[in-house]
Write a protein that holds these residues in place. Structure first.
Motif, PDB file in Angstrom:
ATOM      1  N   PRO A 107       0.786  -1.235   0.000  1.00 41.82           N
ATOM      2  CA  PRO A 107       0.000   0.000   0.000  1.00 41.82           C
ATOM      3  C   PRO A 107       0.817   1.283   0.000  1.00 41.82           C
ATOM      4  O   PRO A 107       0.268   2.364  -0.205  1.00 41.82           O
ATOM      5  N   PHE A 108       2.134   1.167   0.212  1.00 43.03           N
ATOM      6  CA  PHE A 108       2.972   2.369   0.256  1.00 43.03           C
ATOM      7  C   PHE A 108       4.054   2.341  -0.818  1.00 43.03           C
ATOM      8  O   PHE A 108       5.064   3.037  -0.707  1.00 43.03           O
ATOM      9  N   ALA A 109       3.870   1.545  -1.854  1.00 37.69           N
ATOM     10  CA  ALA A 109       4.866   1.474  -2.928  1.00 37.69           C
ATOM     11  C   ALA A 109       5.074   2.865  -3.514  1.00 37.69           C
ATOM     12  O   ALA A 109       4.115   3.546  -3.894  1.00 37.69           O
ATOM     13  N   PRO A 110       6.328   3.328  -3.606  1.00 37.95           N
ATOM     14  CA  PRO A 110       6.563   4.680  -4.127  1.00 37.95           C
ATOM     15  C   PRO A 110       6.293   4.760  -5.627  1.00 37.95           C
ATOM     16  O   PRO A 110       6.649   3.853  -6.383  1.00 37.95           O
ATOM     17  N   ALA A 111       5.678   5.851  -6.043  1.00 38.62           N
ATOM     18  CA  ALA A 111       5.376   6.041  -7.461  1.00 38.62           C
ATOM     19  C   ALA A 111       6.654   5.977  -8.295  1.00 38.62           C
ATOM     20  O   ALA A 111       6.666   5.406  -9.391  1.00 38.62           O
ATOM     21  N   ALA A 112       7.752   6.527  -7.764  1.00 37.52           N
ATOM     22  CA  ALA A 112       9.017   6.522  -8.507  1.00 37.52           C
ATOM     23  C   ALA A 112       9.508   5.105  -8.759  1.00 37.52           C
ATOM     24  O   ALA A 112      10.087   4.807  -9.807  1.00 37.52           O
ATOM     25  N   GLY A 113       9.274   4.205  -7.804  1.00 36.56           N
ATOM     26  CA  GLY A 113       9.687   2.816  -7.977  1.00 36.56           C
ATOM     27  C   GLY A 113       8.843   2.105  -9.018  1.00 36.56           C
ATOM     28  O   GLY A 113       9.356   1.298  -9.810  1.00 36.56           O
ATOM     29  N   ILE A 114       7.543   2.389  -9.032  1.00 41.37           N
ATOM     30  CA  ILE A 114       6.654   1.792 -10.029  1.00 41.37           C
ATOM     31  C   ILE A 114       7.084   2.227 -11.432  1.00 41.37           C
ATOM     32  O   ILE A 114       7.165   1.415 -12.361  1.00 41.37           O
ATOM     33  N   CYS A 115       7.405   3.511 -11.574  1.00 43.44           N
ATOM     34  CA  CYS A 115       7.874   4.016 -12.869  1.00 43.44           C
ATOM     35  C   CYS A 115       9.218   3.397 -13.250  1.00 43.44           C
ATOM     36  O   CYS A 115       9.465   3.089 -14.423  1.00 43.44           O
ATOM     37  N   GLU A 116      10.087   3.212 -12.252  1.00 41.00           N
ATOM     38  CA  GLU A 116      11.445   2.715 -12.538  1.00 41.00           C
ATOM     39  C   GLU A 116      11.428   1.300 -13.097  1.00 41.00           C
ATOM     40  O   GLU A 116      12.212   0.976 -13.997  1.00 41.00           O
ATOM     41  N   VAL A 117      10.543   0.442 -12.583  1.00 40.83           N
ATOM     42  CA  VAL A 117      10.528  -0.932 -13.103  1.00 40.83           C
ATOM     43  C   VAL A 117       9.992  -0.947 -14.537  1.00 40.83           C
ATOM     44  O   VAL A 117      10.436  -1.761 -15.362  1.00 40.83           O
ATOM     45  N   ALA A 118       9.088  -0.029 -14.867  1.00 36.09           N
ATOM     46  CA  ALA A 118       8.626   0.093 -16.256  1.00 36.09           C
ATOM     47  C   ALA A 118       9.770   0.570 -17.152  1.00 36.09           C
ATOM     48  O   ALA A 118       9.960   0.062 -18.269  1.00 36.09           O
ATOM     49  N   LYS A 119      10.564   1.523 -16.658  1.00 35.70           N
ATOM     50  CA  LYS A 119      11.723   2.004 -17.414  1.00 35.70           C
ATOM     51  C   LYS A 119      12.751   0.891 -17.611  1.00 35.70           C
ATOM     52  O   LYS A 119      13.358   0.772 -18.679  1.00 35.70           O
ATOM     53  N   ALA A 120      12.952   0.077 -16.564  1.00 36.58           N
ATOM     54  CA  ALA A 120      13.930  -1.011 -16.665  1.00 36.58           C
ATOM     55  C   ALA A 120      13.587  -1.944 -17.818  1.00 36.58           C
ATOM     56  O   ALA A 120      14.479  -2.415 -18.540  1.00 36.58           O
ATOM     57  N   LEU A 121      12.301  -2.204 -18.010  1.00 37.34           N
ATOM     58  CA  LEU A 121      11.884  -3.093 -19.102  1.00 37.34           C
ATOM     59  C   LEU A 121      12.004  -2.388 -20.447  1.00 37.34           C
ATOM     60  O   LEU A 121      12.477  -2.978 -21.423  1.00 37.34           O
ATOM     61  N   ALA A 122      11.611  -1.119 -20.489  1.00 31.50           N
ATOM     62  CA  ALA A 122      11.637  -0.377 -21.748  1.00 31.50           C
ATOM     63  C   ALA A 122      13.064  -0.197 -22.267  1.00 31.50           C
ATOM     64  O   ALA A 122      13.291  -0.138 -23.480  1.00 31.50           O
ATOM     65  N   VAL A 230      17.341  -5.730 -14.131  1.00 29.70           N
ATOM     66  CA  VAL A 230      17.255  -5.287 -12.732  1.00 29.70           C
ATOM     67  C   VAL A 230      17.767  -3.856 -12.611  1.00 29.70           C
ATOM     68  O   VAL A 230      18.917  -3.575 -12.957  1.00 29.70           O
ATOM     69  N   HIS A 231      16.925  -2.950 -12.131  1.00 32.84           N
ATOM     70  CA  HIS A 231      17.334  -1.586 -11.798  1.00 32.84           C
ATOM     71  C   HIS A 231      17.290  -1.407 -10.283  1.00 32.84           C
ATOM     72  O   HIS A 231      16.546  -2.109  -9.581  1.00 32.84           O
ATOM     73  N   LEU A 232      18.055  -0.445  -9.786  1.00 33.87           N
ATOM     74  CA  LEU A 232      17.953  -0.065  -8.382  1.00 33.87           C
ATOM     75  C   LEU A 232      16.758   0.864  -8.208  1.00 33.87           C
ATOM     76  O   LEU A 232      16.505   1.724  -9.062  1.00 33.87           O
ATOM     77  N   THR A 233      16.036   0.682  -7.130  1.00 35.55           N
ATOM     78  CA  THR A 233      14.888   1.558  -6.884  1.00 35.55           C
ATOM     79  C   THR A 233      15.362   2.954  -6.491  1.00 35.55           C
ATOM     80  O   THR A 233      16.309   3.096  -5.712  1.00 35.55           O
ATOM     81  N   PRO A 234      14.730   4.007  -7.018  1.00 30.43           N
ATOM     82  CA  PRO A 234      15.136   5.367  -6.657  1.00 30.43           C
ATOM     83  C   PRO A 234      14.652   5.792  -5.276  1.00 30.43           C
ATOM     84  O   PRO A 234      15.154   6.765  -4.717  1.00 30.43           O
ATOM     85  N   GLU A 235      13.654   5.087  -4.745  1.00 31.04           N
ATOM     86  CA  GLU A 235      13.116   5.390  -3.413  1.00 31.04           C
ATOM     87  C   GLU A 235      12.870   4.083  -2.672  1.00 31.04           C
ATOM     88  O   GLU A 235      12.550   3.064  -3.294  1.00 31.04           O
ATOM     89  N   PRO A 236      12.993   4.098  -1.344  1.00 33.55           N
ATOM     90  CA  PRO A 236      12.747   2.866  -0.580  1.00 33.55           C
ATOM     91  C   PRO A 236      11.298   2.389  -0.711  1.00 33.55           C
ATOM     92  O   PRO A 236      10.379   3.196  -0.826  1.00 33.55           O
ATOM     93  N   PHE A 237      11.123   1.086  -0.686  1.00 35.25           N
ATOM     94  CA  PHE A 237       9.804   0.471  -0.617  1.00 35.25           C
ATOM     95  C   PHE A 237       9.553   0.082   0.835  1.00 35.25           C
ATOM     96  O   PHE A 237      10.261  -0.770   1.364  1.00 35.25           O
ATOM     97  N   PRO A 238       8.594   0.716   1.518  1.00 36.82           N
ATOM     98  CA  PRO A 238       8.259   0.255   2.870  1.00 36.82           C
ATOM     99  C   PRO A 238       7.809  -1.203   2.823  1.00 36.82           C
ATOM    100  O   PRO A 238       7.339  -1.678   1.780  1.00 36.82           O
ATOM    101  N   PRO A 239       7.968  -1.950   3.914  1.00 28.41           N
ATOM    102  CA  PRO A 239       7.599  -3.372   3.911  1.00 28.41           C
ATOM    103  C   PRO A 239       6.132  -3.585   3.533  1.00 28.41           C
ATOM    104  O   PRO A 239       5.264  -2.763   3.838  1.00 28.41           O
TER     105      PRO A 239
END
Length: 258
Positions: A107-122, A230-239
């Motif tokens: 429920p607290f996944a950072p928007a920047a992380g969601i975008c980053e995994v899409a970028k990693a694939l693109a 595999v990309h590094l996340t730009p922001e932490p993902f809370p548990p």
């Protein structure tokens, strides 16, 4: 290499039944059902479409008016990926569409992380991508509940494991209270992006020995010879939320943010 965020879909598998936390998607966090909070994070990330894939009408009802699509799927899927494959077929997503699998207990996944995994694939011709974050704590490295990974110089996964990776032979011959500074210890973050066409292939792959030994579904992809970017996340993902104690921690974390 472009840093622009590509167009992507977010698909959220949300199964009602949970052994450790019954009715997990509808459990309240500060008065808002968990699955609604997850959907809000996906919308915040700018997804072109947000779909919750669920097996229960109660979850469908909870998402009414939230601005997301809901796909009522079969109840017998073995995994979230199988549930998303049914979604991909239902919506007839193009084979090259980028689909981000955001877990329904994040429920607290950072928007920047969601975008980053899409970028990693693109930015890669791999059919699948995921994220990682550095590990600096020795206890975390040796915790089997923390999934570790190693990757190539080109940023593709070599292996995922619950065991410590990589094994620093000389450093770990001594007390293992601190980590050597010159090694890239990485924790896996369980968010994935797939090409929609690969989702259909993935669910047809036979389960593999390493996947079953480690209980890590992503190893099936590597064992069948497919690469994972595999990309590094730009922001932490809370548990994520798995237990009653996690729910309490989430409430406390939210109260500190306000």
């Amino acid at each position: 290499m472009s840093s622009a965020v590509p167009e992507f879909i977010v698909a959220i598998p949300a199964r009602y039944g949970s052994t450790r936390l019954p009715g997990k998607p509808l459990r309240s966090i500060a008065g808002v059902p968990m699955v609604v909070r997850v959907a809000q994070r996906a919308l915040l990330a700018g997804a072109s479409q947000v779909v919750v894939a669920t097996d229960d009408q109660r979850i469908v009802d909870a998402l009414a008016g939230q601005g997301v699509d809901v796909c009522l799927t079969r109840a017998d899927h073995a995994s979230g990926s199988d549930r998303l494959a049914e979604c991909a077929a239902h919506y007839r997503w193009p084979a090259d569409a980028i689909v981000v699998n955001l877990q329904g207990d994040e429920p607290f996944a950072p928007a920047a992380g969601i975008c980053e995994v899409a970028k990693a694939l693109a930015q890669d011709d791999a059919p699948m991508a995921t994220l990682a974050t550095p590990i600096s704590d020795a206890h975390e490295l040796f915790d089997p509940n923390v999934v570790k990974l190693v990757r190539t110089a080109q940023g593709r996964a070599l292996y995922f494991s619950r065991a410590p990776l990589p094994w620093a032979r000389d450093a770990f011959a001594a007390p293992r209270e601190t980590l050597p500074q010159d090694l890239p210890f990485l924790r896996h973050i369980g968010i994935y992006a797939y090409r929609a066409g690969f989702l259909q292939q993935y669910t047809g792959l036979a389960r593999t020995p390493l996947e079953q030994a480690e209980s890590l579904e992503q190893l099936r992809v590597l064992e069948h010879g497919y690469p994972i970017a595999v990309h590094l996340t730009p922001e932490p993902f809370p548990p994520g939320i798995d237990t009653e104690a996690d729910l309490q921690r989430a409430e406390a974390w939210l109260s500190k943010q306000s």
